[in-house]
Design a protein around this motif. Structure first.
Motif, PDB file in Angstrom:
ATOM      1  N   PHE A   6       0.573  -1.245  -0.075  1.00 24.40           N
ATOM      2  CA  PHE A   6      -0.079  -0.129  -0.067  1.00 24.40           C
ATOM      3  C   PHE A   6       0.833   1.179   0.019  1.00 24.40           C
ATOM      4  O   PHE A   6       0.460   2.137  -0.645  1.00 24.40           O
ATOM      5  CB  PHE A   6      -0.804  -0.003   1.130  1.00 24.40           C
ATOM      6  CG  PHE A   6      -1.914  -0.960   0.989  1.00 24.40           C
ATOM      7  CD1 PHE A   6      -2.889  -1.002  -0.066  1.00 24.40           C
ATOM      8  CD2 PHE A   6      -2.461  -1.839   2.171  1.00 24.40           C
ATOM      9  CE1 PHE A   6      -3.856  -1.871  -0.304  1.00 24.40           C
ATOM     10  CE2 PHE A   6      -3.415  -2.930   2.005  1.00 24.40           C
ATOM     11  CZ  PHE A   6      -3.930  -2.771   0.882  1.00 24.40           C
ATOM     12  N   GLY A  10       0.469   3.733  -3.185  1.00 19.12           N
ATOM     13  CA  GLY A  10      -0.153   5.221  -2.618  1.00 19.12           C
ATOM     14  C   GLY A  10       0.798   6.088  -3.139  1.00 19.12           C
ATOM     15  O   GLY A  10       0.439   6.923  -3.692  1.00 19.12           O
ATOM     16  N   GLY A  99      -7.352   5.244  -2.274  1.00 21.05           N
ATOM     17  CA  GLY A  99      -7.728   3.931  -1.546  1.00 21.05           C
ATOM     18  C   GLY A  99      -6.380   3.216  -0.956  1.00 21.05           C
ATOM     19  O   GLY A  99      -6.595   3.002   0.263  1.00 21.05           O
ATOM     20  N   ALA A 100      -5.392   3.338  -1.471  1.00 19.73           N
ATOM     21  CA  ALA A 100      -4.089   2.615  -0.871  1.00 19.73           C
ATOM     22  C   ALA A 100      -3.865   3.374   0.388  1.00 19.73           C
ATOM     23  O   ALA A 100      -3.613   2.747   1.542  1.00 19.73           O
ATOM     24  CB  ALA A 100      -3.048   2.734  -1.842  1.00 19.73           C
ATOM     25  N   ILE A 103      -6.612   2.999   3.443  1.00 17.45           N
ATOM     26  CA  ILE A 103      -6.193   1.691   4.090  1.00 17.45           C
ATOM     27  C   ILE A 103      -4.916   1.566   4.995  1.00 17.45           C
ATOM     28  O   ILE A 103      -4.852   1.301   6.102  1.00 17.45           O
ATOM     29  CB  ILE A 103      -6.354   0.590   3.170  1.00 17.45           C
ATOM     30  CG1 ILE A 103      -7.525   0.628   2.370  1.00 17.45           C
ATOM     31  CG2 ILE A 103      -5.873  -0.881   3.725  1.00 17.45           C
ATOM     32  CD1 ILE A 103      -7.531  -0.343   1.116  1.00 17.45           C
ATOM     33  N   GLN A 104      -3.816   2.384   4.421  1.00 15.51           N
ATOM     34  CA  GLN A 104      -2.659   2.294   5.162  1.00 15.51           C
ATOM     35  C   GLN A 104      -2.635   2.943   6.443  1.00 15.51           C
ATOM     36  O   GLN A 104      -2.205   2.788   7.348  1.00 15.51           O
ATOM     37  CB  GLN A 104      -1.345   2.785   4.301  1.00 15.51           C
ATOM     38  CG  GLN A 104      -0.009   2.708   4.731  1.00 15.51           C
ATOM     39  CD  GLN A 104       0.847   3.741   4.428  1.00 15.51           C
ATOM     40  OE1 GLN A 104       0.516   5.085   4.226  1.00 15.51           O
ATOM     41  NE2 GLN A 104       1.819   3.414   3.959  1.00 15.51           N
ATOM     42  N   TYR A 173      -6.467  -5.998  -0.158  1.00 14.44           N
ATOM     43  CA  TYR A 173      -6.196  -5.681  -1.473  1.00 14.44           C
ATOM     44  C   TYR A 173      -7.810  -5.533  -2.238  1.00 14.44           C
ATOM     45  O   TYR A 173      -7.677  -4.686  -3.057  1.00 14.44           O
ATOM     46  CB  TYR A 173      -5.359  -6.688  -2.118  1.00 14.44           C
ATOM     47  CG  TYR A 173      -4.115  -6.799  -1.710  1.00 14.44           C
ATOM     48  CD1 TYR A 173      -3.280  -5.930  -1.134  1.00 14.44           C
ATOM     49  CD2 TYR A 173      -3.287  -8.245  -1.718  1.00 14.44           C
ATOM     50  CE1 TYR A 173      -1.982  -6.039  -0.719  1.00 14.44           C
ATOM     51  CE2 TYR A 173      -1.935  -8.397  -1.130  1.00 14.44           C
ATOM     52  CZ  TYR A 173      -1.574  -7.463  -0.868  1.00 14.44           C
ATOM     53  OH  TYR A 173      -0.074  -7.678  -0.411  1.00 14.44           O
ATOM     54  N   LEU A 176      -9.046  -2.242  -1.433  1.00 12.85           N
ATOM     55  CA  LEU A 176      -8.328  -1.139  -2.173  1.00 12.85           C
ATOM     56  C   LEU A 176      -9.107  -1.092  -3.706  1.00 12.85           C
ATOM     57  O   LEU A 176      -9.249   0.047  -4.032  1.00 12.85           O
ATOM     58  CB  LEU A 176      -7.007  -1.321  -2.317  1.00 12.85           C
ATOM     59  CG  LEU A 176      -6.152  -0.886  -3.420  1.00 12.85           C
ATOM     60  CD1 LEU A 176      -6.198   0.786  -3.188  1.00 12.85           C
ATOM     61  CD2 LEU A 176      -4.774  -1.490  -3.766  1.00 12.85           C
ATOM     62  N   THR A 179     -12.432   0.636  -3.022  1.00  5.66           N
ATOM     63  CA  THR A 179     -12.507   2.021  -2.639  1.00  5.66           C
ATOM     64  C   THR A 179     -12.143   2.609  -4.117  1.00  5.66           C
ATOM     65  O   THR A 179     -12.941   3.781  -4.244  1.00  5.66           O
ATOM     66  CB  THR A 179     -11.474   1.996  -1.633  1.00  5.66           C
ATOM     67  OG1 THR A 179     -11.760   1.255  -0.608  1.00  5.66           O
ATOM     68  CG2 THR A 179     -11.447   3.515  -1.145  1.00  5.66           C
TER      69      THR A 179
END
Length: 200
Positions: A6, A10, A99-100, A103-104, A173, A176, A179
């Protein structure tokens, strides 16, 4: 493993997004690098300030700085061949970065045993923070403050991670993809949030 993936996705997506916006605004090469770097790392820096992570952690990401530098360079010198429709591709890269990083950010807040609201805030700041700084520096109205559905997707991703709905690398994943896909669909179909004006 998921954290590194991620981080890479990102950083790459937002570095490209920032470079594209800078070139759309006709910035010189220095401005393109600055905007690309700020977009890639700005959200994480703001998040770290608010949740108590030392800002100096930012400078430990030498590999990611290298990735961002290479991608910005490629975009600047070969955009004619790599990107024929800047606006469309810029939106796609921005959606993936959103998205990445959302989540991170949520993953980091969970590792620090923070409450659910903090997890959601970390997701929004990490996912949308770099884009907000990018738009402000480019003289644009930040997407997060428009009626477009943007930061809401980051908040939802943070909520799902915080509630444990998506756990494990492959589930994250999938989140991701969902999202980023939701953000792209909201662009394609012009989904809007409620808007109220004071003056008619």
């Amino acid at each position: 493993m998921a954290w590194d993936v991620f981080s890479f996705i990102g950083t790459a997506a937002f570095a490209i997004s920032g470079a594209i916006v800078a070139m759309e605004e006709e910035y010189d090469i220095f401005g393109v690098y600055i905007l690309g770097m700020v977009t890639a790392f700005g959200g994480g820096a703001v998040r770290n300030l608010l949740i108590g992570v030392p800002v100096s952690v930012l400078w430990d990401q030498q590999f990611l700085f290298g990735v961002a530098t290479v991608l910005i360079t490629l975009i600047f010198f070969f955009s004619k061949y790599l990107l024929t429709h800047w606006t469309r591709w810029g939106s796609y890269f921005d959606a993936v970065g959103l998205g990445a990083f959302a989540i991170q950010g949520a993953m980091l807040a969970i590792q620090l045993d923070m409450p659910l609201y903090a997890v959601m805030v970390a997701a929004v700041l990490t996912g949308a923070g770099g884009g907000v700084i990018r738009d402000l520096l480019a003289g644009r109205k930040p997407l997060v403050f428009k009626d477009e559905i943007y930061a809401v997707w980051a908040a939802i991703a943070g909520l799902l991670v915080g509630l444990g709905v998506f756990t494990g690398d492959w589930a994250l994943y999938l989140l991701l993809v969902l999202t980023a896909g939701a953000r792209i669909l909201s662009l394609v179909f012009h989904w809007k949030l409620p808007l109220r004006k004071i003056h008619a």
